[in-house]
Design an enzyme around this catalytic site. Structure first.
Site, PDB file in Angstrom:
ATOM      1  N   THR A 153       0.832  -1.210   0.000  1.00 42.48           N
ATOM      2  CA  THR A 153       0.000   0.000   0.000  1.00 42.48           C
ATOM      3  C   THR A 153       0.863   1.255   0.000  1.00 42.48           C
ATOM      4  O   THR A 153       0.681   2.163  -0.822  1.00 42.48           O
ATOM      5  CB  THR A 153      -0.914   0.022   1.241  1.00 42.48           C
ATOM      6  OG1 THR A 153      -1.637  -1.201   1.316  1.00 42.48           O
ATOM      7  CG2 THR A 153      -1.879   1.180   1.173  1.00 42.48           C
ATOM      8  N   THR A 154       1.831   1.313   0.932  1.00 45.24           N
ATOM      9  CA  THR A 154       2.701   2.483   1.016  1.00 45.24           C
ATOM     10  C   THR A 154       3.574   2.602  -0.220  1.00 45.24           C
ATOM     11  O   THR A 154       3.995   3.700  -0.589  1.00 45.24           O
ATOM     12  CB  THR A 154       3.570   2.399   2.289  1.00 45.24           C
ATOM     13  OG1 THR A 154       2.719   2.129   3.404  1.00 45.24           O
ATOM     14  CG2 THR A 154       4.325   3.690   2.543  1.00 45.24           C
ATOM     15  N   TYR A 204     -12.885  -4.875  -3.166  1.00 52.90           N
ATOM     16  CA  TYR A 204     -13.919  -4.557  -4.157  1.00 52.90           C
ATOM     17  C   TYR A 204     -14.920  -5.686  -4.397  1.00 52.90           C
ATOM     18  O   TYR A 204     -16.119  -5.444  -4.433  1.00 52.90           O
ATOM     19  CB  TYR A 204     -13.311  -4.108  -5.501  1.00 52.90           C
ATOM     20  CG  TYR A 204     -14.344  -3.535  -6.460  1.00 52.90           C
ATOM     21  CD1 TYR A 204     -14.849  -2.252  -6.270  1.00 52.90           C
ATOM     22  CD2 TYR A 204     -14.835  -4.284  -7.517  1.00 52.90           C
ATOM     23  CE1 TYR A 204     -15.819  -1.741  -7.116  1.00 52.90           C
ATOM     24  CE2 TYR A 204     -15.802  -3.787  -8.363  1.00 52.90           C
ATOM     25  CZ  TYR A 204     -16.305  -2.506  -8.159  1.00 52.90           C
ATOM     26  OH  TYR A 204     -17.259  -2.009  -8.993  1.00 52.90           O
ATOM     27  N   TYR A 260      -2.867  -9.870   5.342  1.00 54.56           N
ATOM     28  CA  TYR A 260      -2.938  -8.412   5.522  1.00 54.56           C
ATOM     29  C   TYR A 260      -4.396  -8.007   5.589  1.00 54.56           C
ATOM     30  O   TYR A 260      -5.117  -8.064   4.592  1.00 54.56           O
ATOM     31  CB  TYR A 260      -2.211  -7.728   4.359  1.00 54.56           C
ATOM     32  CG  TYR A 260      -2.203  -6.209   4.380  1.00 54.56           C
ATOM     33  CD1 TYR A 260      -2.408  -5.474   5.540  1.00 54.56           C
ATOM     34  CD2 TYR A 260      -1.950  -5.501   3.207  1.00 54.56           C
ATOM     35  CE1 TYR A 260      -2.378  -4.094   5.534  1.00 54.56           C
ATOM     36  CE2 TYR A 260      -1.908  -4.111   3.187  1.00 54.56           C
ATOM     37  CZ  TYR A 260      -2.125  -3.415   4.354  1.00 54.56           C
ATOM     38  OH  TYR A 260      -2.090  -2.031   4.341  1.00 54.56           O
ATOM     39  N   ARG A 279      -9.436  -0.074   3.540  1.00 59.77           N
ATOM     40  CA  ARG A 279      -9.157  -0.041   2.102  1.00 59.77           C
ATOM     41  C   ARG A 279      -9.859  -1.161   1.332  1.00 59.77           C
ATOM     42  O   ARG A 279     -10.118  -1.009   0.141  1.00 59.77           O
ATOM     43  CB  ARG A 279      -7.649  -0.124   1.852  1.00 59.77           C
ATOM     44  CG  ARG A 279      -6.891   1.134   2.289  1.00 59.77           C
ATOM     45  CD  ARG A 279      -5.407   1.024   2.012  1.00 59.77           C
ATOM     46  NE  ARG A 279      -4.679   2.210   2.448  1.00 59.77           N
ATOM     47  CZ  ARG A 279      -4.362   3.248   1.675  1.00 59.77           C
ATOM     48  NH1 ARG A 279      -4.721   3.251   0.395  1.00 59.77           N
ATOM     49  NH2 ARG A 279      -3.697   4.272   2.156  1.00 59.77           N
ATOM     50  N   LYS A 294      -0.553  -9.016   9.242  1.00 69.22           N
ATOM     51  CA  LYS A 294      -0.446  -7.572   9.446  1.00 69.22           C
ATOM     52  C   LYS A 294      -1.856  -7.082   9.714  1.00 69.22           C
ATOM     53  O   LYS A 294      -2.709  -7.097   8.821  1.00 69.22           O
ATOM     54  CB  LYS A 294       0.145  -6.891   8.206  1.00 69.22           C
ATOM     55  CG  LYS A 294       0.212  -5.372   8.318  1.00 69.22           C
ATOM     56  CD  LYS A 294       0.694  -4.705   7.035  1.00 69.22           C
ATOM     57  CE  LYS A 294       0.709  -3.191   7.189  1.00 69.22           C
ATOM     58  NZ  LYS A 294       1.091  -2.497   5.926  1.00 69.22           N
TER      59      LYS A 294
END
Length: 297
Positions: A46-47, A109, A135, A140, A163
């Site tokens: 993501t980052t 999604y 994760y 998100r 995570k």
């Protein structure tokens, strides 16, 4: 299996002025992070702006960073997707590169059921010998991985941890209490690191460690070594910086902060943009109050 440390930095992906991946700067950043407290790096998640990276760019990043790190710390490859087939293929391609583990995000999604999530992660784990880290980041992905599903998945040998960025401490507590001791829980939110350690968690996959890695590492190991007051002091001191680094969507603030302190990582790729002036001013003013651990030479 290579030991995966308690402090992992979720690396930004540096870009050139033309918007291309800057592989040389990515290698420099990985080494700088290891020199400032991190015990490993997570690449192209993501980052690292995974939504706007191609798989070709990601595989090259995995390879370049792995060679640069050269065993000094763990290299974790983000190979997750909301397509099981795509995630499975990416994980298979990452394995011969020599990464130490893969990170697999909850599919976004398409909103699968918990059984669908179990089957998704099971299929990927069974396709690889790599250690797999789940994760969970419902802010998100919309869908959240339930504690019961995590506990069930933890029984698969090469699913080694999670995570956890849900912020749901009740669920995290249940995961920690009902999985084996070698199933590792990393905080996925910098602000949750100390509370998750207090529940029996392992560490953090961090954004703020780009800037204050030594200080976060000191907090973690102070807590582990029974110096809980010292750990709490560090946690409280770092919270204003952590809040500033999430004032708008990650990684917009941390990229701006890195550029501001003198480690150039370029602008985010569209649709992400640089922070507006009000947000930028808050980031700049907050940085004035902190010692930056990242080597800038």
């Amino acid at each position: 299996m290579k030991t995966i440390g308690r402090l992992i930095t979720a690396m930004v992906t540096p870009f050139t002025e033309e918007g291309e991946v800057d592989y040389e700067q990515a290698k420099r950043l990985a080494l700088a992070l290891l020199d400032s407290g991190s015990e490993g790096v997570l690449v192209a998640a993501t980052t690292g702006e995974s939504p706007t990276l191609t798989w070709e760019e990601e595989m090259r990043l995995f390879a370049e960073v792995r060679v640069a790190v050269d065993g000094r710390g763990a290299v974790i490859a983000y190979t997750g997707s909301n397509s099981t087939a795509e995630a499975l293929e990416a994980t298979k391609k990452a394995e011969p590169i020599g990464v130490d583990a893969c990170l697999l995000v909850v599919p976004y999604y398409n909103k699968p059921t918990q059984d669908g999530l179990y089957q998704h992660f099971k299929a990927i784990a069974e396709s690889t010998s790599l250690p797999c880290i789940l994760y969970n980041v419902p802010s998100r992905t919309v869908t959240s991985l339930s504690a019961d599903t995590v506990i069930k998945l933890s029984q698969i040998d090469n699913i080694i941890g999670i995570k956890e960025a849900s912020g749901n401490l009740d669920a995290i507590s249940k995961i920690i209490s009902q999985t084996k001791k070698d199933f590792l829980v990393w905080s996925g939110n910098d602000g949750d690191t100390l509370p998750i350690l207090a529940l029996g968690g392992y560490g953090v996959i961090s954004v703020a460690s780009h800037l204050v890695g030594n200080q976060i590492r000191e907090m973690i190991y102070s807590f582990i070594n029974g110096k809980t007051d010292e750990a709490a002091d560090i946690h409280r001191r770092l919270m204003p910086l952590i809040n500033a680094l999430f004032i708008v969507s990650n990684p917009i603030p941390v990229k701006y902060a890195l550029n501001h302190v003198g480690f150039n990582v370029g602008k985010p790729r569209l649709p992400l943009t640089e922070p507006d002036e009000k947000s930028a001013a808050i980031i700049r003013d907050t940085l004035k109050n902190y010692k930056i651990d990242l080597p800038l030479a």
